[in-house]
Design a protein around this motif. Sequence first.
Motif, PDB file in Angstrom:
ATOM      1  N   PRO A   1       0.839  -1.205   0.000  1.00 34.16           N
ATOM      2  CA  PRO A   1       0.000   0.000   0.000  1.00 34.16           C
ATOM      3  C   PRO A   1       0.871   1.250   0.000  1.00 34.16           C
ATOM      4  CG  PRO A   1      -0.817  -1.590   1.587  1.00 34.16           C
ATOM      5  CD  PRO A   1       0.505  -2.105   1.100  1.00 34.16           C
ATOM      6  N   GLY A   2       0.463   2.228  -0.791  1.00 32.89           N
ATOM      7  CA  GLY A   2       1.232   3.461  -0.833  1.00 32.89           C
ATOM      8  C   GLY A   2       0.762   4.402  -1.918  1.00 32.89           C
ATOM      9  N   VAL A   3       1.493   5.500  -2.042  1.00 32.10           N
ATOM     10  CA  VAL A   3       1.166   6.561  -2.989  1.00 32.10           C
ATOM     11  C   VAL A   3       1.709   6.189  -4.366  1.00 32.10           C
ATOM     12  CG1 VAL A   3       1.496   9.005  -3.540  1.00 32.10           C
ATOM     13  CG2 VAL A   3       1.185   8.274  -1.153  1.00 32.10           C
ATOM     14  N   ARG A   4       0.854   6.388  -5.369  1.00 30.86           N
ATOM     15  CA  ARG A   4       1.251   6.145  -6.752  1.00 30.86           C
ATOM     16  C   ARG A   4       0.805   7.311  -7.623  1.00 30.86           C
ATOM     17  NH1 ARG A   4      -0.872   1.080  -5.186  1.00 30.86           N
ATOM     18  NH2 ARG A   4       0.770  -0.418  -4.770  1.00 30.86           N
ATOM     19  N   GLN A   5       1.635   7.636  -8.588  1.00 31.11           N
ATOM     20  CA  GLN A   5       1.286   8.647  -9.579  1.00 31.11           C
ATOM     21  C   GLN A   5       0.545   7.931 -10.697  1.00 31.11           C
ATOM     22  OE1 GLN A   5       1.953  11.858  -8.805  1.00 31.11           O
ATOM     23  NE2 GLN A   5       0.650  12.367 -10.511  1.00 31.11           N
ATOM     24  N   THR A   6      -0.660   8.379 -11.029  1.00 33.68           N
ATOM     25  CA  THR A   6      -1.473   7.727 -12.052  1.00 33.68           C
ATOM     26  C   THR A   6      -2.032   8.783 -13.000  1.00 33.68           C
ATOM     27  OG1 THR A   6      -3.660   7.905 -11.025  1.00 33.68           O
ATOM     28  CG2 THR A   6      -2.225   6.126 -10.221  1.00 33.68           C
ATOM     29  N   PRO A   7      -2.595   8.353 -14.136  1.00 30.42           N
ATOM     30  CA  PRO A   7      -3.260   9.318 -15.028  1.00 30.42           C
ATOM     31  C   PRO A   7      -4.436  10.032 -14.347  1.00 30.42           C
ATOM     32  CG  PRO A   7      -2.866   7.256 -16.172  1.00 30.42           C
ATOM     33  CD  PRO A   7      -2.520   7.026 -14.729  1.00 30.42           C
ATOM     34  N   MET A   8      -4.944   9.462 -13.238  1.00 26.94           N
ATOM     35  CA  MET A   8      -6.047  10.085 -12.488  1.00 26.94           C
ATOM     36  C   MET A   8      -5.530  10.962 -11.363  1.00 26.94           C
ATOM     37  SD  MET A   8      -8.769   6.937 -12.338  1.00 26.94           S
ATOM     38  CE  MET A   8      -7.639   5.843 -11.492  1.00 26.94           C
ATOM     39  N   GLY A   9      -4.227  11.223 -11.320  1.00 25.41           N
ATOM     40  CA  GLY A   9      -3.637  12.027 -10.259  1.00 25.41           C
ATOM     41  C   GLY A   9      -2.889  11.159  -9.269  1.00 25.41           C
ATOM     42  N   GLU A  10      -2.449  11.762  -8.194  1.00 24.49           N
ATOM     43  CA  GLU A  10      -1.722  11.043  -7.166  1.00 24.49           C
ATOM     44  C   GLU A  10      -2.726  10.358  -6.248  1.00 24.49           C
ATOM     45  OE1 GLU A  10       2.371  12.087  -4.987  1.00 24.49           O
ATOM     46  OE2 GLU A  10       0.702  13.379  -4.395  1.00 24.49           O
ATOM     47  N   LEU A  11      -2.569   9.041  -6.074  1.00 25.51           N
ATOM     48  CA  LEU A  11      -3.504   8.237  -5.301  1.00 25.51           C
ATOM     49  C   LEU A  11      -2.773   7.393  -4.283  1.00 25.51           C
ATOM     50  CD1 LEU A  11      -5.542   6.729  -8.291  1.00 25.51           C
ATOM     51  CD2 LEU A  11      -6.132   8.761  -6.976  1.00 25.51           C
ATOM     52  N   PHE A  12      -3.388   7.190  -3.126  1.00 25.53           N
ATOM     53  CA  PHE A  12      -2.935   6.171  -2.192  1.00 25.53           C
ATOM     54  C   PHE A  12      -3.754   4.935  -2.528  1.00 25.53           C
ATOM     55  CE2 PHE A  12      -2.935   3.558   1.529  1.00 25.53           C
ATOM     56  CZ  PHE A  12      -1.654   3.695   2.039  1.00 25.53           C
ATOM     57  N   LEU A  13      -3.081   3.827  -2.849  1.00 23.28           N
ATOM     58  CA  LEU A  13      -3.751   2.596  -3.265  1.00 23.28           C
ATOM     59  C   LEU A  13      -3.294   1.424  -2.414  1.00 23.28           C
ATOM     60  CD1 LEU A  13      -3.296   3.022  -7.119  1.00 23.28           C
ATOM     61  CD2 LEU A  13      -5.358   3.488  -5.783  1.00 23.28           C
ATOM     62  N   ALA A  14      -4.220   0.537  -2.098  1.00 29.26           N
ATOM     63  CA  ALA A  14      -3.922  -0.682  -1.346  1.00 29.26           C
ATOM     64  C   ALA A  14      -4.770  -1.804  -1.933  1.00 29.26           C
ATOM     65  CB  ALA A  14      -4.238  -0.483   0.128  1.00 29.26           C
ATOM     66  N   TYR A  15      -4.118  -2.854  -2.413  1.00 30.94           N
ATOM     67  CA  TYR A  15      -4.798  -3.955  -3.098  1.00 30.94           C
ATOM     68  C   TYR A  15      -4.751  -5.252  -2.298  1.00 30.94           C
ATOM     69  CZ  TYR A  15      -4.666  -1.159  -7.385  1.00 30.94           C
ATOM     70  OH  TYR A  15      -4.835  -0.185  -8.330  1.00 30.94           O
ATOM     71  N   VAL A  16      -5.881  -5.972  -2.319  1.00 34.38           N
ATOM     72  CA  VAL A  16      -5.954  -7.316  -1.729  1.00 34.38           C
ATOM     73  C   VAL A  16      -6.824  -8.195  -2.611  1.00 34.38           C
ATOM     74  CG1 VAL A  16      -5.681  -6.521   0.672  1.00 34.38           C
ATOM     75  CG2 VAL A  16      -7.979  -6.793  -0.281  1.00 34.38           C
ATOM     76  N   ARG A  17      -6.718  -9.499  -2.387  1.00 35.79           N
ATOM     77  CA  ARG A  17      -7.677 -10.466  -2.934  1.00 35.79           C
ATOM     78  C   ARG A  17      -8.465 -11.017  -1.764  1.00 35.79           C
ATOM     79  NH1 ARG A  17      -7.955 -11.438  -8.164  1.00 35.79           N
ATOM     80  NH2 ARG A  17      -6.132 -10.935  -9.419  1.00 35.79           N
ATOM     81  N   ASP A  18      -9.803 -10.910  -1.846  1.00 38.51           N
ATOM     82  CA  ASP A  18     -10.655 -11.393  -0.760  1.00 38.51           C
ATOM     83  C   ASP A  18     -10.568 -12.921  -0.670  1.00 38.51           C
ATOM     84  OD1 ASP A  18     -12.469 -12.556  -2.588  1.00 38.51           O
ATOM     85  OD2 ASP A  18     -14.102 -11.183  -2.126  1.00 38.51           O
ATOM     86  N   PRO A  19     -11.194 -13.533   0.339  1.00 38.14           N
ATOM     87  CA  PRO A  19     -11.090 -14.989   0.481  1.00 38.14           C
ATOM     88  C   PRO A  19     -11.614 -15.796  -0.711  1.00 38.14           C
ATOM     89  CG  PRO A  19     -11.736 -14.026   2.560  1.00 38.14           C
ATOM     90  CD  PRO A  19     -11.785 -12.916   1.529  1.00 38.14           C
ATOM     91  N   ASP A  20     -12.458 -15.205  -1.560  1.00 32.15           N
ATOM     92  CA  ASP A  20     -12.906 -15.876  -2.779  1.00 32.15           C
ATOM     93  C   ASP A  20     -12.011 -15.555  -3.972  1.00 32.15           C
ATOM     94  OD1 ASP A  20     -15.409 -17.489  -2.376  1.00 32.15           O
ATOM     95  OD2 ASP A  20     -16.068 -15.608  -1.469  1.00 32.15           O
ATOM     96  N   GLY A  21     -11.030 -14.672  -3.800  1.00 28.33           N
ATOM     97  CA  GLY A  21     -10.101 -14.337  -4.876  1.00 28.33           C
ATOM     98  C   GLY A  21     -10.406 -13.059  -5.631  1.00 28.33           C
ATOM     99  N   HIS A  22     -11.482 -12.354  -5.270  1.00 26.43           N
ATOM    100  CA  HIS A  22     -11.810 -11.094  -5.936  1.00 26.43           C
ATOM    101  C   HIS A  22     -10.783 -10.028  -5.558  1.00 26.43           C
ATOM    102  CE1 HIS A  22     -15.658 -12.658  -7.236  1.00 26.43           C
ATOM    103  NE2 HIS A  22     -15.867 -13.072  -6.001  1.00 26.43           N
ATOM    104  N   LYS A  23     -10.326  -9.264  -6.543  1.00 31.84           N
ATOM    105  CA  LYS A  23      -9.342  -8.213  -6.286  1.00 31.84           C
ATOM    106  C   LYS A  23     -10.056  -6.940  -5.861  1.00 31.84           C
ATOM    107  CE  LYS A  23      -5.773  -5.832  -8.835  1.00 31.84           C
ATOM    108  NZ  LYS A  23      -5.027  -5.913 -10.097  1.00 31.84           N
ATOM    109  N   LEU A  24      -9.655  -6.421  -4.696  1.00 34.69           N
ATOM    110  CA  LEU A  24     -10.218  -5.210  -4.131  1.00 34.69           C
ATOM    111  C   LEU A  24      -9.140  -4.149  -4.048  1.00 34.69           C
ATOM    112  CD1 LEU A  24     -12.000  -6.814  -1.028  1.00 34.69           C
ATOM    113  CD2 LEU A  24     -12.877  -6.613  -3.362  1.00 34.69           C
TER     114      LEU A  24
END
Length: 132
Positions: free
Chosen positions: A99-122
């Motif tokens: 998790p952390g700050v990323r520069q994206t085409p949508m601006g600067e974002l703090f993003l944190a990614y997980v896969r839930d227990p069924d495997g869906h990416k959140l």
Amino acid sequence: MFSHIMIGSNDIERAQRFYDEVLGVIGASAGKRYEHDGLQRVAYRHGGNVFVVTEPINGEPATVGNGDTLGFICSSQEQAQRFHDTSVALGATSVEDEPGVRQTPMGELFLAYVRDPDGHKLCAMYPLEPAA
């Protein structure tokens, strides 16, 4: 833009325990469990949005979409981090970069990614600035 988002689960009770806690981090109330055409579902309302977890209607096992990500807006970097950490504590897997700050085409974002227990990416997202 969306009326609702619905995902499948192979274990509705586990999914409800997971999402009650994780979505509670962003202020959602506990899910409402109901049956529809013999299928168990749990629905969440928050900020005018509806998110539903359901047993698959075709009776086949729930699967995830390759390339799919469900993004949840957070009110701060700390809240996005809590979303991530709570998810992992409840059986999700941290994915992509830390998790952390990323520069994206949508601006600067703090993003944190997980896969839930069924495997869906959140993704928990907090926009730090608008896109230029």
